[in-house]
Design an enzyme around this catalytic site. Structure first.
Site, PDB file in Angstrom:
ATOM      1  N   SER A 181       0.796  -1.230   0.000  1.00 50.20           N
ATOM      2  CA  SER A 181       0.000   0.000   0.000  1.00 50.20           C
ATOM      3  C   SER A 181       0.824   1.273   0.000  1.00 50.20           C
ATOM      4  O   SER A 181       0.323   2.323  -0.403  1.00 50.20           O
ATOM      5  CB  SER A 181      -0.953   0.001   1.194  1.00 50.20           C
ATOM      6  OG  SER A 181      -0.250  -0.189   2.391  1.00 50.20           O
ATOM      7  N   HIS A 209      -5.351  -3.602  -3.022  1.00 48.14           N
ATOM      8  CA  HIS A 209      -4.946  -2.623  -4.051  1.00 48.14           C
ATOM      9  C   HIS A 209      -4.695  -3.276  -5.415  1.00 48.14           C
ATOM     10  O   HIS A 209      -4.093  -2.659  -6.285  1.00 48.14           O
ATOM     11  CB  HIS A 209      -3.660  -1.911  -3.608  1.00 48.14           C
ATOM     12  CG  HIS A 209      -3.825  -1.137  -2.340  1.00 48.14           C
ATOM     13  ND1 HIS A 209      -4.402   0.118  -2.299  1.00 48.14           N
ATOM     14  CD2 HIS A 209      -3.505  -1.443  -1.064  1.00 48.14           C
ATOM     15  CE1 HIS A 209      -4.422   0.553  -1.056  1.00 48.14           C
ATOM     16  NE2 HIS A 209      -3.888  -0.372  -0.277  1.00 48.14           N
ATOM     17  N   LYS A 234     -12.155   0.336  -2.054  1.00 46.49           N
ATOM     18  CA  LYS A 234     -11.180   0.971  -2.958  1.00 46.49           C
ATOM     19  C   LYS A 234     -11.694   0.812  -4.396  1.00 46.49           C
ATOM     20  O   LYS A 234     -12.489   1.621  -4.850  1.00 46.49           O
ATOM     21  CB  LYS A 234      -9.803   0.377  -2.730  1.00 46.49           C
ATOM     22  CG  LYS A 234      -9.352   0.540  -1.250  1.00 46.49           C
ATOM     23  CD  LYS A 234      -7.988  -0.001  -0.993  1.00 46.49           C
ATOM     24  CE  LYS A 234      -7.683  -0.156   0.489  1.00 46.49           C
ATOM     25  NZ  LYS A 234      -7.670   1.075   1.257  1.00 46.49           N
TER      26      LYS A 234
HETATM   27  C1  LIG Z   1      -3.423  -3.649   2.048  1.00 46.68           C
HETATM   28  C2  LIG Z   1      -4.630  -3.157   2.778  1.00 46.68           C
HETATM   29  N1  LIG Z   1      -5.388  -4.037   3.440  1.00 46.68           N
HETATM   30  C3  LIG Z   1      -6.490  -3.650   4.110  1.00 46.68           C
HETATM   31  C4  LIG Z   1      -6.867  -2.328   4.136  1.00 46.68           C
HETATM   32  C5  LIG Z   1      -8.067  -1.954   4.922  1.00 46.68           C
HETATM   33  O1  LIG Z   1      -9.183  -1.871   4.085  1.00 46.68           O
HETATM   34  P1  LIG Z   1     -10.413  -0.985   4.524  1.00 46.68           P
HETATM   35  O2  LIG Z   1     -10.071   0.426   4.196  1.00 46.68           O
HETATM   36  O3  LIG Z   1     -11.555  -1.535   3.739  1.00 46.68           O
HETATM   37  O4  LIG Z   1     -10.578  -1.162   5.987  1.00 46.68           O
HETATM   38  C6  LIG Z   1      -6.087  -1.370   3.465  1.00 46.68           C
HETATM   39  C7  LIG Z   1      -6.417   0.062   3.422  1.00 46.68           C
HETATM   40  O5  LIG Z   1      -7.176   0.675   3.989  1.00 46.68           O
HETATM   41  C8  LIG Z   1      -4.957  -1.799   2.790  1.00 46.68           C
HETATM   42  O6  LIG Z   1      -4.161  -0.900   2.157  1.00 46.68           O
END
Ligand SMILES: Cc1ncc(COP(=O)(O)O)c(C=O)c1O
Length: 371
Positions: A181, A209, A234
């Site tokens: 990320s 992502h 996303k």
């Molecule tokens: C790799 C990754 N996993 C999980 C999440 C969490 O997802 P959410 O925003 O739906 O809680 C994120 C970002 O927020 C992320 O970048």
């Protein structure tokens, strides 16, 4: 010391390190908007709305229809009376999209990682986690009470050594972002899958992502157990998370994951929006949007595998100055600093979207080059 005094002292420490943060309103429906406090116009290069689906007419209409039919909230956890038909319909669509037997919805991607890792981790389990995994994976590992070994970023040899050193009868889990990320680079998913198959380790892939891939080759390894974590928040333009995989694993998640059991079901409107978004992503329009996004990435960093493009400047102060200079030109590109990224790797983090215009992306590329 009272709690108020203690918190004030903590805050002073964060401010002293110039790391104090507060949300800032960005009045926008898409990349362009007005930024508080003065309402200055800005284009955001920071959103995870990779295909622009938060604004897609079919996605918005589906959310409206769900609001009209079921109301604003679910009112209860899924296992009590919070399940609406739209939840099951979305789970079926997500499972089909991921080529999995079943999918389970969570309120967020964060809650999904907590739920999955606490279900399959535990005392006596070895969990191997890439050092640049997302915070929700790190917290899931901690909460699982498993033995956690952090392997060097994308380092298959390090991971293989950790797996091989574990006692033969120890259950093993390997967990990784498929697209990281903060760096936008990709995990060697096929090699990880082969390694997991060899060591009978459960592979947990967080594809939050992975809008442009990598699409893992999992069918070649029938003996591999794999769970694919994703988010509705996303690429799918809504809010929520999910895990997809074999029913025997996902059904256990339903019965064990506290972040699934003891929380209210996602809103019908979010589920309906995500369902419509899956339809768009899997259609020829979705392929066209991904093609457009890939072409925009090429304009900024040719050959880069994802829409997350880091410009690592190293020094925190320099990164803040660069972000402020871009904002002066109406471009919102956040400065990402420790503890979000390792010390000495402060960076501007660009996230592109198919909703950006060519002119917006070219303007950004010019401004970055001038920096
Ligand atoms: C790799 C990754 N996993 C999980 C999440 C969490 O997802 P959410 O925003 O739906 O809680 C994120 C970002 O927020 C992320 O970048």
């Amino acid at each position: 010391v009272t709690w108020l005094e203690w918190a004030d002292g903590e805050g002073a420490g964060i401010r002293g390190a110039k790391r104090w943060r507060a949300p800032r309103d960005f009045d926008a429906a898409g990349p362009e908007g007005k930024l508080a406090p003065d309402g200055r116009p800005a284009v955001s290069y920071a959103s995870n709305d990779y295909l622009g689906l938060t604004q897609h007419p079919a996605v918005v209409a589906a959310a409206h229809a769900a609001l009209d039919r079921w109301g604003a909230g679910s009112g209860s956890a899924r296992l009590i009376v919070g399940s609406r038909p739209i939840h099951a319909e979305l789970e079926a669509a997500l499972a089909a999209w991921r080529g999995a037997q079943r999918a389970v919805l969570f309120p967020t991607g964060f809650a999904t990682n907590l739920g999955v890792l606490t279900t399959f981790g535990g005392p006596g389990v070895l969990v191997c986690s890439d050092e640049l995994n997302h915070a929700s994976i790190i917290d899931g590992c901690r909460l699982s009470r498993a033995r956690v070994e952090v392997y060097r970023h994308r380092d298959l040899d390090h991971l293989a050594a950790l797996l091989a050193a574990a006692p033969a009868d120890q259950r093993r889990v390997v967990v990784t972002d498929s697209v990281f990320s903060m760096d936008g680079d990709t995990a060697p998913v096929d090699e990880l899958a082969a390694l997991c198959a060899r060591h009978r380790a459960l592979l947990v892939l967080d594809e939050a992502h992975a809008v442009l891939g990598p699409e893992p080759e999992l069918d070649a390894l029938p003996e591999l157990a794999v769970l694919r974590v994703g988010t509705l928040s996303k690429t799918l333009g809504a809010l929520g998370g999910f895990v997809a995989g074999p029913a025997v694993l996902t059904d256990l998640v339903v019965n064990r994951a506290r972040s699934y059991i003891f929380t209210t079901a996602p809103t019908p409107a979010d589920a309906a929006a995500a369902l419509a978004a899956v339809g768009v992503v899997r259609s020829s329009e979705g392929a066209q949007l991904k093609g457009r996004l890939r072409a925009l990435v090429e304009r900024v960093r040719p050959g880069h595998p994802s829409p997350i493009i880091p410009i690592v400047l190293g020094d925190e102060a320099r990164t803040l100055v660069a972000s402020a200079a871009l904002l002066e030109q109406g471009m919102l590109v956040p400065a990402i600093r420790p503890p979000t990224v390792p010390q000495g790797t402060s960076r501007l983090r660009v996230a592109l979207s198919a909703a950006h215009t060519d002119a917006q992306v070219d303007a950004l590329a010019h401004a970055l080059a001038a920096l």
